[in-house]
Design an enzyme around this catalytic site. Structure first.
Site, short mmCIF file in Angstrom:
data_model
loop_
_atom_site.label_atom_id
_atom_site.label_comp_id
_atom_site.label_asym_id
_atom_site.label_seq_id
_atom_site.Cartn_x
_atom_site.Cartn_y
_atom_site.Cartn_z
CE1 TYR A 141 -3.10 -2.91 1.27
CE2 TYR A 141 -4.55 -0.98 1.02
CZ TYR A 141 -4.50 -2.36 1.24
OH TYR A 141 -5.61 -3.06 0.97
CE LYS A 189 2.75 -17.95 -1.65
NZ LYS A 189 1.85 -19.34 -1.71
CG ASP A 221 -1.14 -20.59 -0.15
OD1 ASP A 221 -0.63 -20.62 0.90
OD2 ASP A 221 -0.61 -21.39 -1.11
CG ASP A 245 -7.71 -5.16 1.98
OD1 ASP A 245 -8.60 -4.56 2.84
OD2 ASP A 245 -7.81 -4.96 0.92
CG ASP A 249 -13.33 -7.60 2.66
OD1 ASP A 249 -12.91 -6.66 3.55
OD2 ASP A 249 -14.00 -7.17 1.61
C1 IPM Z 1 -10.14 -1.59 4.19
C2 IPM Z 1 -10.51 -0.92 2.74
C3 IPM Z 1 -9.09 -0.19 2.47
C4 IPM Z 1 -8.08 -1.01 2.47
C5 IPM Z 1 -9.49 0.55 1.23
C6 IPM Z 1 -10.87 1.40 1.03
C7 IPM Z 1 -8.22 1.47 0.56
O1 IPM Z 1 -10.39 -2.19 1.97
O2 IPM Z 1 -9.89 -0.67 5.25
O3 IPM Z 1 -10.15 -2.85 4.57
O4 IPM Z 1 -7.88 -1.70 1.46
O5 IPM Z 1 -7.40 -0.97 3.58
MN MN Z 2 -10.57 -4.03 2.97
#
Ligand code: IPM
Ligand code: MN
Length: 357
Positions: A141, A189, A221, A245, A249
Site C-alpha cells: 500500500y 508467504k 493461501d 485486508d 473481508d
Molecule cells: C479496508 C479497505 C481499504 C483498504 C481501502 C478502502 C483502501 O478495503 O479498510 O479494508 O484496502 O485498506
Molecule cells: Mn478491505
C-alpha cells in the site's frame, strides 16, 4: 468526562451510519455523564468535490487534536476514473499514514442468531471468535510510488517493510493473544517473498519474549482455506497489510455480513481511528437501509480503547446482541426469519435497549 470526537463521514452510506453512531453515543453520554462533542471533517470523494483533495490539511490537523476519530467509509463510482492522487481511498491511506495508525484490529465474532445468515454451514462457524491484527501503514500500500513503464504496458508496485515496522505489529499480535486465549497464528508467504522471510524470523525471535503464547505459522493461501473450512481453530491472526485486508473481508462472512465487522486503527501513542471494515456501498447510499452495526461496534471499540469506558462499550455491544436476538435484521443479512428493519429503526431499537437498562 469530556471527549472531542472527530467524525469523518466520507462517502456513500458513510454519513448515514455515522449519524446512527452519534445518536447512540449521545445517549451513552447522557446515561453515563459524559459530554461528547462531534466535529465533522471532510475525507474521500466528498472532500475531492469540495476541496479538490481527498485529505484536506484541516482534516489532518483536526484529527491530530481529537481524542478519537470515527470514520464512515470512502469511495464510489463517481471517482473511479480519477487519477490516483485524486482517488477517495487516498484520503483513508493518507490519514492512516499521517497518524501512524500501524495496528488495525478487526475482531470477528459470530452472533448466534445470525449463524444461518452465513454462507458457511452452521456447524463450521459455530464457536468462531477471532481477532485479525493487520499491519496498516506499510507493505504494498505504501511502496515507492507505483509506476507504469514500457508505454504503460508494464507496472511496478513495491512491497517494502523495515524490521521496526514488522516488530511493532508482531508485538501487538503477541500482546493481543496474551489478552485472549494465547494462541497466535502468523500469516505470511515465506515460501516466496523475502519480506515474509524476515517476518517469520522476527516472529521466531519474539517467541522468547512471550513464552505463554502458542505460535503457528501459516502461508496466506492455506490461511485463506482454513478460515472457511475450520474458522474456530483461530484466535489471533497477525499479518501484513495486504494479506490482512483480504483475510479480514473473508473472515467477515463468519458474522453473516461485512455489515457487522468493526475495526480499530491504533498508533503507538496517539489518537485512534475507528471505522467499519466495510466500504461505502454506493448502490444503497441514501436509501436509509444500510446496516449501522459495524459502525456502532466500532464506536464501542473507541469507547473501550481510546477512553477506557469499558462499561459503556459493553452496553452498546449488549444492546446490539439483544436486538439481533429479538430477530431484527437489516437488508444485507440473508436470514430466514425475523423482522427486516432499516438503519433508523435498528438505531432506535438499540437506543431503546440502552435507555431502559
Ligand atoms: C479496508 C479497505 C481499504 C483498504 C481501502 C478502502 C483502501 O478495503 O479498510 O479494508 O484496502 O485498506
Ligand atoms: Mn478491505
Amino acid at each position: 468526562m469530556e471527549k472531542n470526537i472527530v467524525l469523518l463521514p466520507g462517502d456513500g452510506i458513510g454519513p448515514e451510519i455515522i449519524d446512527a453512531a452519534t445518536e447512540v453515543l449521545s445517549v451513552i453520554g447522557t446515561k453515563f455523564g459524559h459530554t461528547f462533542t462531534f466535529d465533522s471533517q471532510a475525507i474521500g470523494g466528498s472532500a475531492i468535490d469540495l476541496y479538490d483533495t481527498p485529505l484536506p490539511d484541516q482534516t489532518v490537523s483536526a484529527c491530530k487534536q481529537a481524542d478519537a476519530i470515527l470514520l464512515g467509509a470512502v469511495g464510489g463510482p463517481k471517482w473511479d476514473n480519477n487519477p490516483s492522487h485524486l482517488r477517495p481511498e487516498r484520503g483513508l491511506l493518507g490519514i492512516r499514514k499521517a497518524l501512524d495508525l500501524y495496528a488495525n484490529l478487526r475482531p470477528v465474532k459470530g452472533f448466534k442468531k445470525l449463524l444461518s445468515a452465513s454462507p458457511l454451514k452452521e456447524e463450521v462457524i459455530k464457536g468462531s471468535d477471532l481477532l485479525i491484527v493487520r499491519e496498516l501503514t506499510g507493505g504494498l500500500y505504501f511502496g515507492t510510488p507505483s509506476e507504469r513503464r514500457d508505454n504503460g504496458n508494464a507496472v511496478v508496485d513495491t512491497l517494502s517493510y523495515s524490521r521496526y515496522e514488522m516488530e511493532r505489529i508482531i508485538d501487538k499480535g503477541f500482546q493481543s493473544a496474551q489478552l485472549r486465549s494465547k494462541k497466535l497464528t502468523s500469516v505470511d508467504k515465506a515460501n516466496v517473498l523475502e519480506s515474509s522471510k524476515l517476518w517469520r524470523e522476527i516472529v521466531e525471535e519474539k517467541k522468547a519474549t512471550y513464552p505463554d503464547v502458542e505460535v503457528e505459522h501459516l502461508l496466506v493461501d492455506a490461511a485463506a482455506m482454513k478460515l472457511i473450512t475450520n474458522p474456530s481453530q483461530f484466535d489471533v491472526i497477525v499479518t501484513e497489510n495486504m494479506f490482512g485486508d483480504i483475510l479480514s473481508d473473508e473472515a467477515s462472512v463468519l458474522t453473516g455480513s461485512l455489515g457487522m465487522l468493526p475495526s480499530a486503527s491504533l498508533a503507538e501513542n496517539g489518537v485512534g481511528l475507528y471505522e467499519p471494515a466495510h466500504g461505502s456501498a454506493p448502490d444503497i447510499a441514501g436509501l436509509g437501509i444500510a446496516n449501522p452495526i459495524a459502525t456502532l461496534l466500532s464506536a464501542a471499540l473507541m469507547l473501550r480503547y481510546s477512553f477506557s469506558f469499558e462499561e459503556e462499550a459493553a452496553l452498546i455491544e449488549e444492546a446490539i446482541e439483544a436486538c439481533i436476538d429479538k430477530g431484527y435484521y437489516t437488508a444485507d443479512l440473508q436470514v430466514q426469519s425475523g423482522k427486516k428493519i432499516n438503519t433508523e429503526e435498528m438505531t432506535e431499537a438499540i437506543i431503546a435497549y440502552i435507555e431502559q437498562k
